[in-house]
Design an enzyme around this catalytic site. Structure first.
Site, mmCIF file in Angstrom:
data_model
loop_
_atom_site.group_PDB
_atom_site.id
_atom_site.type_symbol
_atom_site.label_atom_id
_atom_site.label_comp_id
_atom_site.label_asym_id
_atom_site.label_seq_id
_atom_site.Cartn_x
_atom_site.Cartn_y
_atom_site.Cartn_z
ATOM 1 N N SER A 233 0.835 -1.219 0.000
ATOM 2 C CA SER A 233 0.000 0.000 0.000
ATOM 3 C C SER A 233 0.867 1.265 0.000
ATOM 4 O O SER A 233 0.652 2.175 -0.814
ATOM 5 C CB SER A 233 -0.978 0.012 1.173
ATOM 6 N N HIS A 263 -2.006 -8.979 1.415
ATOM 7 C CA HIS A 263 -1.721 -7.747 2.184
ATOM 8 C C HIS A 263 -2.907 -7.530 3.142
ATOM 9 O O HIS A 263 -3.218 -8.422 3.934
ATOM 10 C CB HIS A 263 -1.499 -6.612 1.172
ATOM 11 N N HIS A 309 5.637 -13.163 7.066
ATOM 12 C CA HIS A 309 5.838 -11.750 6.747
ATOM 13 C C HIS A 309 7.056 -11.603 5.840
ATOM 14 O O HIS A 309 8.008 -12.374 5.953
ATOM 15 C CB HIS A 309 6.032 -10.906 8.006
ATOM 16 N N ARG A 318 2.567 -5.730 16.708
ATOM 17 C CA ARG A 318 1.190 -5.235 16.569
ATOM 18 C C ARG A 318 0.201 -6.346 16.917
ATOM 19 O O ARG A 318 -0.852 -6.105 17.506
ATOM 20 C CB ARG A 318 0.961 -4.725 15.134
ATOM 21 N N ASP A 364 -2.466 -9.123 11.096
ATOM 22 C CA ASP A 364 -3.820 -9.526 10.715
ATOM 23 C C ASP A 364 -4.339 -10.751 11.466
ATOM 24 O O ASP A 364 -5.514 -11.098 11.350
ATOM 25 C CB ASP A 364 -3.865 -9.815 9.207
HETATM 26 N N1 NMX Z 1 1.136 -20.091 4.998
HETATM 27 C C1 NMX Z 1 1.622 -20.953 4.070
HETATM 28 N N2 NMX Z 1 2.684 -20.708 3.302
HETATM 29 C C2 NMX Z 1 3.329 -19.565 3.508
HETATM 30 C C3 NMX Z 1 2.912 -18.617 4.477
HETATM 31 C C4 NMX Z 1 1.760 -18.921 5.225
HETATM 32 N N3 NMX Z 1 1.261 -18.080 6.115
HETATM 33 N N4 NMX Z 1 3.757 -17.586 4.444
HETATM 34 C C5 NMX Z 1 4.652 -17.842 3.477
HETATM 35 N N5 NMX Z 1 4.393 -19.039 2.915
HETATM 36 C C6 NMX Z 1 5.060 -19.648 1.770
HETATM 37 C C7 NMX Z 1 4.982 -18.712 0.572
HETATM 38 O O1 NMX Z 1 3.728 -18.794 -0.075
HETATM 39 C C8 NMX Z 1 6.141 -19.165 -0.266
HETATM 40 O O2 NMX Z 1 5.762 -20.348 -0.937
HETATM 41 P P1 NMX Z 1 6.296 -20.680 -2.424
HETATM 42 O O3 NMX Z 1 7.764 -20.864 -2.257
HETATM 43 O O4 NMX Z 1 5.559 -21.913 -2.795
HETATM 44 O O5 NMX Z 1 5.960 -19.494 -3.278
HETATM 45 C C9 NMX Z 1 7.177 -19.545 0.798
HETATM 46 O O6 NMX Z 1 6.444 -19.780 2.012
HETATM 47 C C10 NMX Z 1 8.208 -18.465 1.057
HETATM 48 O O7 NMX Z 1 7.528 -17.248 1.338
HETATM 49 P P2 NMX Z 1 8.181 -16.167 2.322
HETATM 50 O O8 NMX Z 1 9.462 -15.697 1.702
HETATM 51 O O9 NMX Z 1 8.240 -16.688 3.706
HETATM 52 O O10 NMX Z 1 7.053 -15.037 2.319
HETATM 53 P P3 NMX Z 1 6.897 -13.787 1.321
HETATM 54 O O11 NMX Z 1 7.825 -12.706 1.779
HETATM 55 O O12 NMX Z 1 7.015 -14.200 -0.091
HETATM 56 O O13 NMX Z 1 5.383 -13.383 1.558
HETATM 57 C C11 NMX Z 1 3.471 -13.007 2.939
HETATM 58 C C12 NMX Z 1 4.975 -12.756 2.760
HETATM 59 C C13 NMX Z 1 2.970 -12.149 4.110
HETATM 60 C C14 NMX Z 1 2.752 -12.553 1.669
HETATM 61 C C15 NMX Z 1 3.249 -14.519 3.219
HETATM 62 O O14 NMX Z 1 3.861 -14.875 4.440
HETATM 63 C C16 NMX Z 1 1.778 -14.894 3.252
HETATM 64 O O15 NMX Z 1 1.213 -15.163 2.185
HETATM 65 N N6 NMX Z 1 1.125 -14.908 4.469
HETATM 66 C C17 NMX Z 1 -0.297 -15.167 4.574
HETATM 67 C C18 NMX Z 1 -1.085 -13.930 4.169
HETATM 68 C C19 NMX Z 1 -0.954 -12.822 5.195
HETATM 69 O O16 NMX Z 1 -1.062 -13.026 6.381
HETATM 70 N N7 NMX Z 1 -0.740 -11.597 4.695
HETATM 71 C C20 NMX Z 1 -0.730 -10.416 5.572
HETATM 72 C C21 NMX Z 1 0.620 -9.732 5.693
HETATM 73 C C22 NMX Z 1 0.525 -8.565 6.622
HETATM 74 N N8 NMX Z 1 -0.306 -7.494 6.067
HETATM 75 O O17 NMX Z 1 -1.150 -7.018 6.725
HETATM 76 O O18 NMX Z 1 -0.121 -7.064 4.941
HETATM 77 C C1 MLT Z 2 1.898 -3.893 6.559
HETATM 78 O O1 MLT Z 2 1.516 -3.443 7.649
HETATM 79 O O2 MLT Z 2 1.988 -3.182 5.544
HETATM 80 C C2 MLT Z 2 2.155 -5.354 6.445
HETATM 81 O O3 MLT Z 2 2.664 -5.882 7.623
HETATM 82 C C3 MLT Z 2 2.894 -5.774 5.207
HETATM 83 C C4 MLT Z 2 4.309 -5.345 5.055
HETATM 84 O O4 MLT Z 2 4.891 -4.635 5.857
HETATM 85 O O5 MLT Z 2 4.892 -5.791 4.044
#
Ligand code: NMX
Ligand code: MLT
Length: 426
Positions: A233, A263, A309, A318, A364
């Site tokens: 964002s 996100h 994350h 948080r 979240d």
């Molecule tokens: N559950 C299952 N798999 C996961 C999760 C999870 N919560 N988090 C990461 N992975 C997987 C990810 O999909 C990736 O798989 P692949 O190699 O098959 O593509 C692998 O682990 C490596 O990912 P990371 O490097 O640990 O995470 P990345 O930095 O790419 O993504 C998020 C970060 C936040 C997008 C990821 O952890 C996620 O999808 N979490 C669940 C959604 C979520 O909670 N998002 C909110 C973030 C905070 N916000 O408010 O924005």
């Molecule tokens: C945020 O608050 O924007 C989320 O934790 C995602 C991020 O920092 O990448």
């Protein structure tokens, strides 16, 4: 103490001078390199953006202007906005001047309601919020001043005006969306004896006999306000703003990024996950049932929402702030209990799964259970709250960007064939 505008008029020239000197003396030093994996992998860890409002250290989490977020949980969001911009918390006088300024600007133009009224009954509340922000672009002072030919050194002033205008109107707009979209009855008028977030809670009309819902909204608005510059964002808003698109265009764009399930939408997904668990096991599941459910989710190729994350490598402070609030206010609530059980279970499952670099909960994971406890059961709405709060961060970052004369974003892209040739791959 000085008002926000006076303070910025004093600070920005000093900051510009500091940056000028830094670039003159050290402009060619390398602060980051980019590997092939990073270029294909969402630029994770590449240091190529400047953001002074806040910082997220992987092992500590968010600090706003150097103050850990857990030391700011008792502040008003207005105080956080002042802090984000000026590096100082306002004193009583500066805070009440900012609150008064926001109250004077809070009236929402009737055309915003007209546009929202024409939207489909099932429009996502985030689509409604982003649309409402976008249609107000016609009122942008920055856009008007730019057309007249304002000097670059003055850009930040109308940008600050637009930002205050937007922040002042967002609670009424977001509360209006809640009441319209979920058939809660007519809009509720603002109460000018209340602070910004207290007023937001009041206009939503959620019954609040103890005042805890309003306190939760204050906390919610503080915790989601900013998370340095690289999250989707903030970065989107920054990128759009760098083309000198005004704050309305830029924030609307940032909100569209926040609406993605990886996100900000993760908070609604998280509650959906918790409620699915509750329904399947008819109440609070056992730890074994929860582990089974988590594996079913992972084996179906889905993520566990609220966990992992891109930057953090510890439990998000948080999340801890929300958990503390829940332990104080609703420790026996079944949905909150499941969130707590997830906290004690999911990290081990994710570690065993072996993919996520961070197995710990993010912001979240817990917020939805508290909203649900207070009777806000429409979880499609939750990201709107995130959006209202994140606007404080997005807007303070835009004011700083224009105040410091930052350049239009235009990194270089290359193709896969270029990379293959460059690294000597077959
Ligand atoms: N559950 C299952 N798999 C996961 C999760 C999870 N919560 N988090 C990461 N992975 C997987 C990810 O999909 C990736 O798989 P692949 O190699 O098959 O593509 C692998 O682990 C490596 O990912 P990371 O490097 O640990 O995470 P990345 O930095 O790419 O993504 C998020 C970060 C936040 C997008 C990821 O952890 C996620 O999808 N979490 C669940 C959604 C979520 O909670 N998002 C909110 C973030 C905070 N916000 O408010 O924005
Ligand atoms: C945020 O608050 O924007 C989320 O934790 C995602 C991020 O920092 O990448």
């Amino acid at each position: 103490m000085a008002t926000l505008k006076e303070k910025l008029s004093e600070l920005l020239p000093q900051k510009q001078q500091e940056i000028h000197q830094l670039l003159k003396e050290h402009g060619d030093k390398v602060i980051s390199e980019v590997t092939v994996r990073q270029a294909f992998g969402g630029m994770r860890g590449v240091k190529a953006l400047i953001c002074d409002t806040s910082l997220v250290e992987p092992d500590k989490g968010l600090a706003i202007r150097g103050i850990p977020i857990l030391d700011l949980v008792d502040k008003f969001p207005e105080e956080i906005f002042y802090l984000l911009l000026t590096d100082e918390l306002p004193d009583k006088e500066a805070l009440s001047s900012l609150q008064k300024d926001l109250q004077e600007r809070e009236e929402v133009p009737s055309y915003v309601w007209d546009v929202l009224d024409t939207m489909a009954d099932d429009a996502h509340p985030m689509t409604m919020l982003s649309t409402a922000v976008l249609v107000m672009q016609r009122d942008s002072l920055f856009a008007k001043e730019y057309r007249k030919g304002i000097s670059k050194s003055e850009y930040w002033k109308p940008v600050l005006e637009d930002s205050l205008q937007l922040i002042a109107r967002l609670p009424s707009i977001a509360a209006g969306i809640y009441r319209k979209r979920f058939n809660k009855g007519p809009r509720i008028e603002p109460d000018n004896n209340l602070d910004w977030a207290g007023n937001f809670a009041h206009m939503m009309g959620v019954p609040d006999p103890t005042g805890d819902f309003a306190n939760m909204m204050r906390l919610y608005m503080v915790l989601h306000s900013d998370h340095e510059g690289g999250n989707v964002s903030a970065h989107t808003c920054h990128c759009v703003g760098s083309a000198l698109s005004d704050p309305f265009y830029s924030v609307s764009a940032g909100l569209n990024g926040l609406a993605g399930p990886l996100h900000g939408l993760a908070n609604q997904e998280c509650l959906r996950f918790v409620l699915a668990l509750k329904e399947k096991y008819n109440g609070v599941p056992t730890k074994e049932q929860l582990v089974d459910f988590a594996w079913e989710t992972l084996n179906a190729g889905k993520v566990i929402p609220g966990y992992g994350h891109a930057v953090l490598r510890v439990t998000d402070p948080r999340f801890l702030a929300f958990r503390d609030f829940g332990l104080r206010v609703c420790p026996d609530d079944e949905v909150f209990k499941i969130v707590d059980l997830l906290f004690n279970t999911i990290p081990d499952v994710l570690k065993e799964h072996g993919k996520a670099k961070n197995p710990w909960p993010n912001v979240d994971a817990g917020s939805g259970s508290l909203l649900y406890h207070f009777g806000m059961k429409e979880f499609d709405y939750y990201t709107v709250l995130f959006g209202v709060s994140r606007s404080l961060g997005m807007l303070s970052q835009i004011v700083m960007s224009r105040g410091l004369g930052e350049a239009i974003e235009r990194p270089k892209s290359v193709g896969t064939d270029w990379v293959k040739k460059f690294v000597g791959a077959e």
